[in-house]
Design an enzyme around this catalytic site. Structure first.
Site, mmCIF file in Angstrom:
data_model
loop_
_atom_site.group_PDB
_atom_site.id
_atom_site.type_symbol
_atom_site.label_atom_id
_atom_site.label_comp_id
_atom_site.label_asym_id
_atom_site.label_seq_id
_atom_site.Cartn_x
_atom_site.Cartn_y
_atom_site.Cartn_z
ATOM 1 N N HIS A 119 0.812 -1.219 0.000
ATOM 2 C CA HIS A 119 0.000 0.000 0.000
ATOM 3 C C HIS A 119 0.843 1.266 0.000
ATOM 4 C CE1 HIS A 119 0.949 0.480 4.312
ATOM 5 N NE2 HIS A 119 0.842 -0.842 4.341
ATOM 6 N N ASP A 120 0.338 2.284 -0.703
ATOM 7 C CA ASP A 120 0.906 3.639 -0.693
ATOM 8 C C ASP A 120 2.295 3.717 -1.321
ATOM 9 O OD1 ASP A 120 -1.283 4.991 0.954
ATOM 10 O OD2 ASP A 120 -0.630 3.428 2.344
ATOM 11 N N GLY A 137 5.034 -1.045 2.532
ATOM 12 C CA GLY A 137 4.204 0.131 2.341
ATOM 13 C C GLY A 137 4.996 1.428 2.358
#
Length: 258
Positions: A119-120, A137
């Site tokens: 994520h991100d 992440g």
């Protein structure tokens, strides 16, 4: 051609000349750009946007929910550019509210089997992510980077452009642009000369990059002293990019083994 066994949500937008293989699923509010080829048993998660001419191979999961305990189902997104290849069983997660709810992958990237992009993550262009690479992440990956087979990148690390990370390496701090890093606990091994030459860098440009590398890793200076010395070099795009990278570093930089 869309196989009759594929499941496509009514809100998904499918571009021209898109192929979708057997038993693939495209979830709500996703957009598939023209010319994309999606293999069998692929899942394209909700709020995933693919640009044009991407190839997503069999069993890949693109736009899955973040693997983060703080995620509570809030709306989040994955945006992928053009002309990327994502091979079998690779996984790419959407963003979280701890970022800006977006994971972004640029264009012309080659992401191989079983790689994971969390994520991100912010990934640029022309990167090669080899089999079984695991990217945590909030990692920032610039352009023209190669991550060797089975390497792992700790969350919130930055990897500078034209860096090469050896197979099986553990990256827990930032990798300065143009560097060659390797080892179970990554250390800098010098400049990525082979990669730079393959990319068309001149001898003069490589010489400038070597000077920056020498200041950072071979003169036993503190980071602040290194930045001051690099500032005193003649103007160049390599100097400016490296300085900007160092100013943004929050985890410290990977060093040369002593």
């Amino acid at each position: 051609m869309i196989h009759h066994s594929a499941i496509i949500h009514p809100t998904a937008v499918i571009g021209d000349n898109v192929e979708v293989g057997p038993f693939s699923i495209i979830e709500e509010n996703s957009k598939i750009g023209s010319g994309c080829r999606i293999g069998s048993h692929v899942i394209i998660g909700a709020n995933t946007i693919l640009g044009g001419n991407n190839y997503i191979s069999h069993g890949a999961i693109i736009g899955s929910d973040p693997q983060d305990k703080s995620y509570q189902g809030e709306e989040s997104y994955l945006i992928i550019g053009d002309n990327n290849t994502v091979r079998e069983y690779a996984t790419i997660c959407k963003g979280t509210s701890k970022g800006d709810c977006f994971t972004r992958v640029g264009s012309h990237n080659f992401i191989m089997n079983y790689a994971h992009i969390a994520h991100d993550v912010l990934m640029g262009d022309h990167n090669v992510i080899v089999n079984n690479v695991q990217i945590g992440g909030h990692v920032n990956i610039e352009d023209h980077i190669t991550l060797g087979c089975g390497s792992g990148v700790h969350q919130s690390c930055n990897i500078g452009r034209f860096a090469m990370i050896g197979a099986g390496s553990k990256v827990s701090q930032d990798i300065v642009p143009y560097s060659l890093a390797d080892g179970p606990r990554s250390y800098i091994h010098g400049v990525n000369i082979v990669g730079l030459r393959r990319s068309g860098f001149s001898n003069e440009e490589i010489s400038t990059i070597k000077k920056i590398n020498t200041i950072l890793f071979r003169q036993k200076l503190t980071l602040d002293q290194s930045i001051e010395a690099i500032n005193n070099l003649p103007p160049s795009e390599f100097k400016e990019h490296t300085l900007n990278f160092l100013y943004k570093s929050t985890r410290g930089i990977v060093r040369m083994k002593r």
